[in-house]
Write an enzyme that holds these catalytic residues in place. Sequence first.
Site, PDB file in Angstrom:
ATOM      1  N   GLY A 150     -31.117  20.717  26.259  1.00 11.08           N
ATOM      2  CA  GLY A 150     -31.210  20.773  24.807  1.00 11.08           C
ATOM      3  C   GLY A 150     -31.853  22.081  24.398  1.00 11.08           C
ATOM      4  O   GLY A 150     -31.179  23.079  24.133  1.00 11.08           O
ATOM      5  N   THR A 180     -22.019  17.742  16.490  1.00  9.51           N
ATOM      6  CA  THR A 180     -21.634  17.454  15.111  1.00  9.51           C
ATOM      7  C   THR A 180     -20.118  17.504  14.952  1.00  9.51           C
ATOM      8  O   THR A 180     -19.483  18.474  15.382  1.00  9.51           O
ATOM      9  CB  THR A 180     -22.301  18.473  14.163  1.00  9.51           C
ATOM     10  OG1 THR A 180     -23.706  18.390  14.352  1.00  9.51           O
ATOM     11  CG2 THR A 180     -21.951  18.203  12.707  1.00  9.51           C
ATOM     12  N   THR A 212     -33.347  37.561  13.804  1.00 10.15           N
ATOM     13  CA  THR A 212     -33.836  36.465  14.650  1.00 10.15           C
ATOM     14  C   THR A 212     -35.171  35.928  14.132  1.00 10.15           C
ATOM     15  O   THR A 212     -35.352  34.718  13.951  1.00 10.15           O
ATOM     16  CB  THR A 212     -34.017  36.971  16.104  1.00 10.15           C
ATOM     17  OG1 THR A 212     -32.789  37.552  16.536  1.00 10.15           O
ATOM     18  CG2 THR A 212     -34.408  35.844  17.036  1.00 10.15           C
ATOM     19  N   GLY A 224     -44.933   1.387  -2.617  1.00  9.47           N
ATOM     20  CA  GLY A 224     -44.128   0.340  -1.979  1.00  9.47           C
ATOM     21  C   GLY A 224     -42.649   0.503  -2.267  1.00  9.47           C
ATOM     22  O   GLY A 224     -41.804   0.277  -1.387  1.00  9.47           O
ATOM     23  N   GLU A 247     -30.391  22.478  15.750  1.00 11.00           N
ATOM     24  CA  GLU A 247     -30.349  23.959  15.708  1.00 11.00           C
ATOM     25  C   GLU A 247     -31.666  24.586  16.160  1.00 11.00           C
ATOM     26  O   GLU A 247     -32.079  25.625  15.663  1.00 11.00           O
ATOM     27  CB  GLU A 247     -29.913  24.460  14.342  1.00 11.00           C
ATOM     28  CG  GLU A 247     -28.452  24.121  14.078  1.00 11.00           C
ATOM     29  CD  GLU A 247     -27.737  25.105  13.189  1.00 11.00           C
ATOM     30  OE1 GLU A 247     -28.100  26.296  13.190  1.00 11.00           O
ATOM     31  OE2 GLU A 247     -26.814  24.671  12.498  1.00 11.00           O
TER      32      GLU A 247
HETATM   33  N1  CAA Z   1     -29.932  37.470  20.067  1.00 12.54           N
HETATM   34  C1  CAA Z   1     -29.450  38.189  21.115  1.00 12.54           C
HETATM   35  N2  CAA Z   1     -29.926  38.072  22.369  1.00 12.54           N
HETATM   36  C2  CAA Z   1     -30.883  37.158  22.590  1.00 12.54           C
HETATM   37  C3  CAA Z   1     -31.416  36.357  21.566  1.00 12.54           C
HETATM   38  C4  CAA Z   1     -30.901  36.546  20.259  1.00 12.54           C
HETATM   39  N3  CAA Z   1     -31.370  35.837  19.219  1.00 12.54           N
HETATM   40  N4  CAA Z   1     -32.368  35.548  22.071  1.00 12.54           N
HETATM   41  C5  CAA Z   1     -32.441  35.823  23.385  1.00 12.54           C
HETATM   42  N5  CAA Z   1     -31.548  36.809  23.692  1.00 12.54           N
HETATM   43  C6  CAA Z   1     -31.337  37.418  24.995  1.00 12.54           C
HETATM   44  C7  CAA Z   1     -32.641  37.978  25.578  1.00 12.54           C
HETATM   45  O1  CAA Z   1     -32.869  39.310  25.133  1.00 12.54           O
HETATM   46  C8  CAA Z   1     -32.362  37.910  27.049  1.00 12.54           C
HETATM   47  O2  CAA Z   1     -31.523  39.012  27.365  1.00 12.54           O
HETATM   48  P1  CAA Z   1     -31.481  39.653  28.866  1.00 12.54           P
HETATM   49  O3  CAA Z   1     -30.947  38.596  29.760  1.00 12.54           O
HETATM   50  O4  CAA Z   1     -30.563  40.813  28.699  1.00 12.54           O
HETATM   51  O5  CAA Z   1     -32.896  40.021  29.185  1.00 12.54           O
HETATM   52  C9  CAA Z   1     -31.551  36.657  27.188  1.00 12.54           C
HETATM   53  O6  CAA Z   1     -30.938  36.428  25.922  1.00 12.54           O
HETATM   54  C10 CAA Z   1     -32.369  35.441  27.584  1.00 12.54           C
HETATM   55  O7  CAA Z   1     -33.362  35.252  26.600  1.00 12.54           O
HETATM   56  P2  CAA Z   1     -34.687  34.401  26.854  1.00 12.54           P
HETATM   57  O8  CAA Z   1     -35.337  34.859  28.119  1.00 12.54           O
HETATM   58  O9  CAA Z   1     -35.484  34.436  25.609  1.00 12.54           O
HETATM   59  O10 CAA Z   1     -34.060  32.949  27.120  1.00 12.54           O
HETATM   60  P3  CAA Z   1     -34.764  31.539  27.347  1.00 12.54           P
HETATM   61  O11 CAA Z   1     -34.032  30.834  28.430  1.00 12.54           O
HETATM   62  O12 CAA Z   1     -36.247  31.695  27.497  1.00 12.54           O
HETATM   63  O13 CAA Z   1     -34.413  30.727  26.001  1.00 12.54           O
HETATM   64  C11 CAA Z   1     -34.681  30.033  23.723  1.00 12.54           C
HETATM   65  C12 CAA Z   1     -34.705  31.172  24.757  1.00 12.54           C
HETATM   66  C13 CAA Z   1     -35.036  30.694  22.404  1.00 12.54           C
HETATM   67  C14 CAA Z   1     -35.667  28.935  24.037  1.00 12.54           C
HETATM   68  C15 CAA Z   1     -33.239  29.448  23.638  1.00 12.54           C
HETATM   69  O14 CAA Z   1     -32.925  28.750  24.826  1.00 12.54           O
HETATM   70  C16 CAA Z   1     -33.038  28.553  22.427  1.00 12.54           C
HETATM   71  O15 CAA Z   1     -32.781  29.028  21.330  1.00 12.54           O
HETATM   72  N6  CAA Z   1     -33.129  27.219  22.606  1.00 12.54           N
HETATM   73  C17 CAA Z   1     -32.843  26.285  21.519  1.00 12.54           C
HETATM   74  C18 CAA Z   1     -31.393  25.879  21.556  1.00 12.54           C
HETATM   75  C19 CAA Z   1     -30.925  25.293  20.245  1.00 12.54           C
HETATM   76  O16 CAA Z   1     -31.235  25.769  19.171  1.00 12.54           O
HETATM   77  N7  CAA Z   1     -30.100  24.263  20.376  1.00 12.54           N
HETATM   78  C20 CAA Z   1     -29.492  23.663  19.222  1.00 12.54           C
HETATM   79  C21 CAA Z   1     -28.063  23.355  19.511  1.00 12.54           C
HETATM   80  S1  CAA Z   1     -26.986  23.474  18.132  1.00 12.54           S
HETATM   81  C22 CAA Z   1     -27.265  22.109  17.190  1.00 12.54           C
HETATM   82  O17 CAA Z   1     -28.258  21.468  17.284  1.00 12.54           O
HETATM   83  C23 CAA Z   1     -26.257  21.829  16.148  1.00 12.54           C
HETATM   84  C24 CAA Z   1     -25.625  20.516  16.179  1.00 12.54           C
HETATM   85  O18 CAA Z   1     -24.407  20.411  16.161  1.00 12.54           O
HETATM   86  C25 CAA Z   1     -26.446  19.296  16.145  1.00 12.54           C
END
Ligand code: CAA
Length: 392
Positions: free
Chosen positions: A141, A168, A323, A350, A373
Amino acid sequence: MTTIEHRVATGVSFALTEEQKGLRDLARDFAQKEIRLKAAEYDERSTHPADIIEKAHEVGLMNPHVPEEYGGAGLSSFDGMLIGEELSWGCAGIAVSIVANTLGATPVMLAGSDDQKRKWLVPLIESPILCSFGLTEPNAGSDVSGIETTAVRVGDDYVINGSKMFITNAGHAAWIVVFASTDKSQGHKGLSAFVVPTDLEGVTVEKHLDKMGQRATDTSAIAFQDVRVPAENLLGEEGEGFKIAMRTLDHTRPGTAAGAVGVARAAYEYAVEYSRTRVQFGQPIAMNQGVNFLIADMAAEIEAARLLTWQAAWLFDQGRRATLHSSFAKRFASDTAMKVTTDAVQIFGGYGYMKEYPVEKLMRDAKLFQIYEGTSQIQRLVIAREIFFPRD
Ligand code: CAA
């Protein structure tokens, strides 16, 4: 990877143009007449609002950001915020059913070739078909790099195996962008994105999930068993999937924030009206500081949430990476919606806890904004990383 070409907003102004006011009024009128009156019924039955989606498509409130060259209106990210807040004010569940196409289509807009955009975006404009975003899995997730779905190249196809969770509109989508690993040894750098038509052999919608709130939106689990997808359905290059997903979420989180503002505004309006008319101890409860201070905080926080949302959208319209500001908006607006709707229930007392009053539903609907998200905790993680390890 290209950026989505939104119409560029000029300067900074809090005054909407006549065109934007017209768009907001169209969405407001639609929310009032087509959504709000049916919200309780769809919530109760947890059914997909196909008829409302069709009408939204007809009046031009779906797929607002599809560029003009692919038949869309090419509206700005900012314009999308105006639509999102109003629809969600009517009912967050029905609104998400309408606006989720933006989440499904954004990876194509960001990473698709001209041919792919023509193939997948044009039909969205021509008829009210739906598309989904297939990122989340039962075991992945928040941790996107933990995705277990695989895509293996076999001749001119990729063979996809795995399952996606909490998707969704999955039960009604014509196609879904599936994020899958093409190289397990590369972790997040081995993820790739594919457009997968849902009528392919091996695609099964497993179940419609029974949610606490936003119940009018179909949220389903979907499985892929030996699904052969033509290689031409790969978006961008192999290994670009993680970044396509992150950049998509950067774009769509402000829209989710706008939805949260809409729910908070609805609860606030109900609370103001109720506290003016509910008499206790010989006067309207609005005369009590204990009540009107709650309402004062609601008003200020909703305004702040909207401004953060507008700012994030404005940055995209300037062609800038947003971002940090997307996560500011998503985190603040979601938490605001939760707080405002909880306080609205409190003000109704209530009655507020009863299903026959509207604020109980709003409180249930608000909760989901803090989860999908990217949870509020993930938004804080993104914000902290942007502060301490800023990227270009
Ligand atoms: N834009 C571009 N590149 C990005 C970025 C961004 N916003 N964020 C990270 N990156 C890049 C990093 O620079 C890194 O690049 P390199 O490999 O070249 O170094 C790479 O991506 C990996 O980044 P991280 O080390 O930060 O990655 P991480 O594994 O630590 O994860 C996280 C980061 C922010 C936690 C990410 O996993 C995340 O956003 N998790 C949440 C997921 C989410 O929102 N899920 C919702 C699903 S959709 C939904 O819910 C809708 C529905 O239909 C219900």
